[in-house]
Scaffold this motif. Structure first.
Motif, short mmCIF file in Angstrom:
data_model
loop_
_atom_site.label_atom_id
_atom_site.label_comp_id
_atom_site.label_asym_id
_atom_site.label_seq_id
_atom_site.Cartn_x
_atom_site.Cartn_y
_atom_site.Cartn_z
N SER A 147 0.10 -1.16 0.27
CA SER A 147 -0.10 0.08 0.08
C SER A 147 0.65 0.99 0.30
N GLU A 148 -0.05 2.25 -0.16
CA GLU A 148 0.80 3.40 0.14
C GLU A 148 2.02 3.92 1.95
N GLY A 149 1.47 2.81 2.83
CA GLY A 149 2.23 3.15 3.78
C GLY A 149 1.19 2.96 5.20
N PRO A 150 1.60 2.52 6.05
CA PRO A 150 1.05 3.03 7.76
C PRO A 150 0.04 4.12 7.90
N GLU A 151 0.79 5.17 7.42
CA GLU A 151 -0.15 6.35 7.66
C GLU A 151 -1.19 6.99 6.85
N HIS A 152 -0.57 6.56 5.61
CA HIS A 152 -1.93 6.74 4.36
C HIS A 152 -3.02 5.34 5.53
N ASP A 153 -2.63 4.35 5.26
CA ASP A 153 -3.96 3.43 5.67
C ASP A 153 -4.83 4.21 7.05
N ALA A 154 -3.74 4.42 7.75
CA ALA A 154 -4.96 4.83 8.95
C ALA A 154 -5.75 5.96 8.45
N ALA A 155 -5.77 7.03 7.72
CA ALA A 155 -6.25 7.74 7.14
C ALA A 155 -7.38 7.17 6.30
N GLN A 156 -7.74 6.72 5.97
CA GLN A 156 -8.77 5.78 4.50
C GLN A 156 -9.63 4.93 5.03
N ARG A 157 -10.41 4.31 4.97
CA ARG A 157 -11.33 3.28 5.06
C ARG A 157 -11.15 2.11 4.21
N SER A 158 -11.04 1.23 4.55
CA SER A 158 -10.55 -0.14 3.90
C SER A 158 -12.06 -0.60 2.34
N ILE A 159 -12.08 -0.45 1.10
CA ILE A 159 -12.98 -0.96 0.88
C ILE A 159 -12.60 -1.91 -0.11
N ASP A 160 -13.97 -3.18 -0.74
CA ASP A 160 -13.68 -3.96 -1.32
C ASP A 160 -14.20 -3.04 -2.59
N THR A 161 -12.91 -2.71 -3.65
CA THR A 161 -13.49 -2.37 -4.62
C THR A 161 -14.80 -2.72 -5.68
N GLU A 162 -14.71 -3.79 -5.54
CA GLU A 162 -15.82 -4.82 -6.71
C GLU A 162 -17.38 -4.74 -6.07
N SER A 163 -17.65 -4.74 -4.61
CA SER A 163 -18.88 -4.92 -4.32
C SER A 163 -19.35 -3.47 -3.46
N GLY A 164 -18.20 -2.24 -3.00
CA GLY A 164 -18.38 -1.28 -3.15
C GLY A 164 -18.12 -1.28 -1.59
N LEU A 165 -18.98 -2.03 -0.86
CA LEU A 165 -18.67 -2.41 0.91
C LEU A 165 -17.08 -2.03 1.65
N GLU A 166 -17.25 -1.45 2.11
CA GLU A 166 -16.08 -0.91 3.69
C GLU A 166 -16.21 -2.41 3.92
N LEU A 167 -14.41 -2.75 4.06
CA LEU A 167 -13.74 -3.91 5.15
C LEU A 167 -13.76 -3.50 6.35
N PRO A 168 -13.44 -4.15 7.66
CA PRO A 168 -13.44 -3.65 8.83
C PRO A 168 -12.12 -4.26 9.24
N GLY A 219 -11.17 -11.15 10.40
CA GLY A 219 -12.44 -11.23 9.38
C GLY A 219 -11.70 -11.85 7.85
N ARG A 220 -12.06 -12.55 7.29
CA ARG A 220 -11.13 -12.32 5.74
C ARG A 220 -11.72 -11.68 4.99
N GLY A 221 -11.31 -11.28 3.76
CA GLY A 221 -11.73 -10.68 2.90
C GLY A 221 -11.95 -10.74 1.79
N PRO A 222 -12.61 -10.28 0.73
CA PRO A 222 -13.78 -11.49 -0.49
C PRO A 222 -12.64 -12.21 -1.32
N ASP A 223 -11.25 -12.00 -1.47
CA ASP A 223 -10.63 -13.53 -2.05
C ASP A 223 -10.29 -14.23 -0.90
N CYS A 224 -10.84 -14.67 0.46
CA CYS A 224 -9.94 -15.72 1.90
C CYS A 224 -8.96 -14.79 2.44
N GLU A 225 -8.48 -13.55 1.95
CA GLU A 225 -7.91 -12.86 2.10
C GLU A 225 -8.00 -12.60 3.84
N PRO A 226 -6.89 -12.71 5.29
CA PRO A 226 -6.89 -12.18 6.57
C PRO A 226 -7.19 -9.90 6.52
#
Length: 135
Positions: free
Chosen positions: A24-45, A94-101
């Motif tokens: 990714s673009e790094g931990p600081e960037h990820d902390a400031a963003q929501r994690s979204i499944d791009t295909e469904s548009g759903l927010e990941l936990p 949990g697991r993402g849509p590709d079964c990734e942690p």
């Protein structure tokens, strides 16, 4: 911590179970963003990651497992030069849509040098029959 070699990553994983890799673009960037499944548009936990601990069934060297894990999503950094590989630990949620942690409560541990990624690719090409599936 900045890791330069596959051997240094192997030592880290052996001495600190429960680590994951993320491109990714790094931990600081990820902390400031929501994690979204791009295909469904759903927010990941949590953040989508690859585990660095080898599975119990894995009987080959740890370096083989690590090379495979690093190569699996390295295309993300190849497509976006702002992305890089970094190591983290956190709480599995949990697991993402590709079964990734999916991990939250993230603690960054290390970044991986581009040379380490190149070494992992070379190791992967020599140790695996990459790209050959059951068909």
């Amino acid at each position: 911590m900045h890791l330069l070699t596959l051997a240094s990553l192997t030592d880290l994983v052996r001495s600190h179970p429960g680590l994951h890799v993320r491109y990714s673009e790094g931990p600081e960037h990820d902390a400031a963003q929501r994690s979204i499944d791009t295909e469904s548009g759903l927010e990941l936990p949590g953040l989508s990651v690859n585990p660095l601990d080898a599975e119990q069934w894995w009987t080959r060297p740890l370096e083989d497992w690590l090379s495979r894990q690093l190569c699996q999503y390295s295309h993300l950094a190849e497509k976006n030069p702002d992305r890089y590989a970094w190591i983290l630990r956190g709480t599995h949620v949990g697991r993402g849509p590709d079964c990734e942690p999916l991990i939250r409560d993230v603690h960054a541990v290390a970044t991986l040098d581009d040379e380490l990624i190149r070494e992992a690719h070379a190791h992967y090409r020599t140790r695996f029959d990459a790209g050959h599936g059951p068909e």
